[in-house]
Motif scaffolding. Structure first.
Motif, PDB file in Angstrom:
ATOM      1  N   SER A   1     -12.063  -1.483   2.020  1.00 45.70           N
ATOM      2  CA  SER A   1     -12.209  -1.964   3.395  1.00 45.70           C
ATOM      3  C   SER A   1     -10.970  -1.676   4.231  1.00 45.70           C
ATOM      4  O   SER A   1     -11.010  -1.734   5.461  1.00 45.70           O
ATOM      5  CB  SER A   1     -12.480  -3.475   3.406  1.00 45.70           C
ATOM      6  N   GLY A   2      -9.849  -1.373   3.557  1.00 46.54           N
ATOM      7  CA  GLY A   2      -8.606  -1.102   4.265  1.00 46.54           C
ATOM      8  C   GLY A   2      -7.807  -2.339   4.615  1.00 46.54           C
ATOM      9  O   GLY A   2      -6.816  -2.259   5.349  1.00 46.54           O
ATOM     10  N   LEU A   3      -8.185  -3.487   4.079  1.00 39.61           N
ATOM     11  CA  LEU A   3      -7.502  -4.733   4.417  1.00 39.61           C
ATOM     12  C   LEU A   3      -6.325  -4.970   3.482  1.00 39.61           C
ATOM     13  O   LEU A   3      -6.442  -4.864   2.272  1.00 39.61           O
ATOM     14  CB  LEU A   3      -8.481  -5.905   4.320  1.00 39.61           C
ATOM     15  N   ASP A   4      -5.171  -5.296   4.055  1.00 45.86           N
ATOM     16  CA  ASP A   4      -3.973  -5.589   3.285  1.00 45.86           C
ATOM     17  C   ASP A   4      -3.283  -6.777   3.951  1.00 45.86           C
ATOM     18  O   ASP A   4      -2.578  -6.630   4.951  1.00 45.86           O
ATOM     19  CB  ASP A   4      -3.045  -4.375   3.247  1.00 45.86           C
ATOM     20  N   LEU A   5      -3.486  -7.971   3.394  1.00 49.37           N
ATOM     21  CA  LEU A   5      -2.942  -9.196   3.972  1.00 49.37           C
ATOM     22  C   LEU A   5      -2.196  -9.988   2.901  1.00 49.37           C
ATOM     23  O   LEU A   5      -2.745 -10.219   1.823  1.00 49.37           O
ATOM     24  CB  LEU A   5      -4.048 -10.094   4.552  1.00 49.37           C
ATOM     25  N   PRO A   6      -0.991 -10.431   3.169  1.00 52.80           N
ATOM     26  CA  PRO A   6      -0.337 -11.373   2.254  1.00 52.80           C
ATOM     27  C   PRO A   6      -0.953 -12.751   2.434  1.00 52.80           C
ATOM     28  O   PRO A   6      -1.676 -13.005   3.398  1.00 52.80           O
ATOM     29  CB  PRO A   6       1.127 -11.350   2.718  1.00 52.80           C
ATOM     30  N   ALA A   7      -0.681 -13.651   1.511  1.00 50.37           N
ATOM     31  CA  ALA A   7      -1.170 -15.019   1.659  1.00 50.37           C
ATOM     32  C   ALA A   7      -0.555 -15.641   2.913  1.00 50.37           C
ATOM     33  O   ALA A   7       0.578 -15.353   3.277  1.00 50.37           O
ATOM     34  CB  ALA A   7      -0.800 -15.846   0.434  1.00 50.37           C
ATOM     35  N   GLY A   8      -1.329 -16.469   3.578  1.00 55.51           N
ATOM     36  CA  GLY A   8      -0.827 -17.127   4.787  1.00 55.51           C
ATOM     37  C   GLY A   8      -1.841 -17.060   5.915  1.00 55.51           C
ATOM     38  O   GLY A   8      -3.008 -16.727   5.708  1.00 55.51           O
ATOM     39  N   GLN A   9      -1.389 -17.375   7.109  1.00 56.66           N
ATOM     40  CA  GLN A   9      -2.242 -17.366   8.292  1.00 56.66           C
ATOM     41  C   GLN A   9      -2.029 -16.067   9.063  1.00 56.66           C
ATOM     42  O   GLN A   9      -0.899 -15.603   9.228  1.00 56.66           O
ATOM     43  CB  GLN A   9      -1.946 -18.562   9.195  1.00 56.66           C
ATOM     44  N   HIS A  10      -3.123 -15.489   9.537  1.00 55.76           N
ATOM     45  CA  HIS A  10      -3.050 -14.203  10.225  1.00 55.76           C
ATOM     46  C   HIS A  10      -3.980 -14.203  11.435  1.00 55.76           C
ATOM     47  O   HIS A  10      -5.089 -14.750  11.375  1.00 55.76           O
ATOM     48  CB  HIS A  10      -3.460 -13.061   9.285  1.00 55.76           C
ATOM     49  N   HIS A  11      -3.529 -13.578  12.516  1.00 55.38           N
ATOM     50  CA  HIS A  11      -4.383 -13.367  13.685  1.00 55.38           C
ATOM     51  C   HIS A  11      -4.825 -11.912  13.663  1.00 55.38           C
ATOM     52  O   HIS A  11      -3.988 -11.005  13.752  1.00 55.38           O
ATOM     53  CB  HIS A  11      -3.632 -13.686  14.985  1.00 55.38           C
ATOM     54  N   LEU A  12      -6.120 -11.685  13.511  1.00 57.47           N
ATOM     55  CA  LEU A  12      -6.662 -10.355  13.288  1.00 57.47           C
ATOM     56  C   LEU A  12      -7.248  -9.763  14.557  1.00 57.47           C
ATOM     57  O   LEU A  12      -7.866 -10.473  15.360  1.00 57.47           O
ATOM     58  CB  LEU A  12      -7.758 -10.412  12.218  1.00 57.47           C
ATOM     59  N   ASP A  13      -7.073  -8.448  14.722  1.00 59.16           N
ATOM     60  CA  ASP A  13      -7.775  -7.768  15.801  1.00 59.16           C
ATOM     61  C   ASP A  13      -9.166  -7.368  15.307  1.00 59.16           C
ATOM     62  O   ASP A  13      -9.569  -7.709  14.176  1.00 59.16           O
ATOM     63  CB  ASP A  13      -6.980  -6.557  16.306  1.00 59.16           C
ATOM     64  N   GLY A  14      -9.902  -6.628  16.138  1.00 67.01           N
ATOM     65  CA  GLY A  14     -11.280  -6.316  15.785  1.00 67.01           C
ATOM     66  C   GLY A  14     -11.437  -5.536  14.506  1.00 67.01           C
ATOM     67  O   GLY A  14     -12.281  -5.862  13.658  1.00 67.01           O
ATOM     68  N   GLN A  15     -10.641  -4.484  14.319  1.00 69.12           N
ATOM     69  CA  GLN A  15     -10.760  -3.682  13.103  1.00 69.12           C
ATOM     70  C   GLN A  15     -10.352  -4.470  11.865  1.00 69.12           C
ATOM     71  O   GLN A  15     -10.966  -4.339  10.807  1.00 69.12           O
ATOM     72  CB  GLN A  15      -9.909  -2.413  13.231  1.00 69.12           C
ATOM     73  N   GLN A  16      -9.313  -5.292  12.000  1.00 66.38           N
ATOM     74  CA  GLN A  16      -8.900  -6.113  10.859  1.00 66.38           C
ATOM     75  C   GLN A  16      -9.962  -7.158  10.522  1.00 66.38           C
ATOM     76  O   GLN A  16     -10.232  -7.425   9.345  1.00 66.38           O
ATOM     77  CB  GLN A  16      -7.576  -6.798  11.170  1.00 66.38           C
ATOM     78  N   ALA A  17     -10.565  -7.746  11.558  1.00 67.16           N
ATOM     79  CA  ALA A  17     -11.619  -8.741  11.330  1.00 67.16           C
ATOM     80  C   ALA A  17     -12.818  -8.100  10.654  1.00 67.16           C
ATOM     81  O   ALA A  17     -13.447  -8.695   9.766  1.00 67.16           O
ATOM     82  CB  ALA A  17     -12.029  -9.385  12.653  1.00 67.16           C
ATOM     83  N   LEU A  18     -13.143  -6.874  11.053  1.00 66.83           N
ATOM     84  CA  LEU A  18     -14.241  -6.155  10.407  1.00 66.83           C
ATOM     85  C   LEU A  18     -13.925  -5.916   8.936  1.00 66.83           C
ATOM     86  O   LEU A  18     -14.775  -6.116   8.061  1.00 66.83           O
ATOM     87  CB  LEU A  18     -14.484  -4.820  11.121  1.00 66.83           C
ATOM     88  N   ALA A  19     -12.694  -5.506   8.649  1.00 72.29           N
ATOM     89  CA  ALA A  19     -12.296  -5.297   7.256  1.00 72.29           C
ATOM     90  C   ALA A  19     -12.365  -6.603   6.474  1.00 72.29           C
ATOM     91  O   ALA A  19     -12.761  -6.621   5.294  1.00 72.29           O
ATOM     92  CB  ALA A  19     -10.881  -4.710   7.195  1.00 72.29           C
ATOM     93  N   PHE A  20     -12.006  -7.714   7.115  1.00 74.14           N
ATOM     94  CA  PHE A  20     -12.022  -9.020   6.451  1.00 74.14           C
ATOM     95  C   PHE A  20     -13.447  -9.392   6.030  1.00 74.14           C
ATOM     96  O   PHE A  20     -13.674  -9.823   4.891  1.00 74.14           O
ATOM     97  CB  PHE A  20     -11.451 -10.075   7.395  1.00 74.14           C
TER      98      PHE A  20
END
Length: 370
Positions: A199-218
């Protein structure tokens, strides 16, 4: 659109995501209002489902309750291919499927996610070109949309649930990403790091504010968390829906007509609806009916399923739990507590307590990611 009787109840000033899109006309005055209406109306795409299904359907409720089938298409056509990756082509499956039940007094809603790998008996359908699609036993639920389009997806869902799907809404990858960007992104929290090369998602643990492409990957992440099953991904999709509702309710749209118009324009370009909802007037009417439903009146569940006896990569309805969900909605009652207490755990909100284990359970090997 169909008229759904409204029983007076508490009115809550909670903006729904849909409201962000379709109340733009309210704040556009004078001659611009007519132009705005035509512009937004022209954005909408619709499909005539009723004429393709005929009368052999579950009866429509007469008490004011109604149901909406919401599908997320995994089409790779156009800009979707760049966002989604994987193989391209003209076919599309229902990557996400939610049955939304609105109560008789329009004060609460139940959303049931149907795992795409659920094996069902798919009925004979008529596709968008008028061609007959033969019935199939033990077909994956999402194959109905792929082989017969929206009408076949609706007919299959009605056979599975015993519920009349009064309305239909569809969004694709690019549309979802645009909508998220239009409302300013979405905030999610994870208790574990997510690394999913597919999906292309790479997030460390914690809180994140995602843009559209990141939200789609999520919402498409599967391999990077939990046991790699589609059931875990559905939990992420539920988390995203709640985040989007919170974001939409806190951006002050009514004090910013320019932003409101922009979101309305984006939303109407991003969805396909049944013909009864295929106009701005109809969509605004639906929003007015639903605006009393706040987050505390929204229940989201995954259809109870179990691994298919003949295929470890597929699931089937778990009975009697699944039947009790559909029976409750047909009776306009809440999802049974026994089902709520046995829901799958969100894999990004659960802190691991032991060594990592190899993925088990349904993995959906038909996934079209690389």
């Amino acid at each position: 659109m169909a008229v759904h009787k409204r029983v007076p109840g508490r009115r809550r000033k909670v903006l729904r995501v849909a409201a962000c899109a379709f109340v733009a006309l309210v704040v556009v005055g004078g001659g611009a209002a007519g132009w705005a209406y035509l512009k937004l109306d022209g954005n909408l795409r619709s499909v005539d489902i009723d004429s393709r299904l005929g009368d052999a359907r579950p009866p429509a409720a007469t008490d004011g309750s109604f149901n909406i089938l919401v599908l997320g298409s995994d089409s790779r056509v156009g800009e979707n291919g760049d966002l989604a990756g994987g193989s391209t082509g003209d076919s599309a499956r229902s990557d996400t499927a939610m049955v939304v039940h609105i109560s008789q007094d329009h004060s609460r809603a139940s959303i049931v996610s149907i795992p795409r790998d659920t094996l069902v008996d798919r009925p004979q359908c008529t596709d968008g070109a008028g061609k007959a699609v033969p019935a199939a036993e033990r077909a994956m639920y999402n194959s109905a949309f792929e082989t017969g389009g929206a009408a076949c997806a609706v007919k299959t869902t009605e056979q599975l649930t015993g519920l009349r799907m009064d309305h239909y809404l569809q969004v694709d990858f690019a549309g979802f990403a645009r909508v998220v960007d239009s409302i300013g992104g979405a905030t999610v929290s994870t208790a574990v790091a997510i690394q999913d090369k597919d999906s292309g998602l790479d997030l460390p643990a914690g809180q994140h504010h995602l843009d559209g492409q990141q939200a789609l990957a999520f919402v498409r992440t599967r391999h990077g968390v939990g046991d790699g099953s589609d059931l875990g991904r559905i939990e992420l999709q539920k988390q995203m829906v709640k985040s989007l509702l919170q974001q939409a309710g806190g951006i002050g749209l009514f004090s910013d007509p320019v932003k409101l118009w922009s979101i309305g324009d984006t939303m109407t370009k991003s969805i396909t609806a049944d013909s009864a909802l295929g106009s701005v007037n109809s969509l605004v009417g639906l929003v007015q009916e639903l605006k009393g439903i706040g987050p505390d009146r929204l229940t989201m569940v995954t259809l109870p399923v179990m691994t298919a006896p003949t295929d470890s990569n597929r699931v089937v309805e778990q009975q009697p739990q699944a039947g009790s969900v559909w029976a409750a909605l047909r009776a306009d009652q809440s999802v049974p507590r026994a089902v709520l207490s046995a829901q799958p755990q969100n894999p990004v909100q659960a802190v691991p307590t032991g060594p990592a284990q190899a993925p088990t359970g349904p993995t959906g090997v038909h996934e079209r990611l690389p």
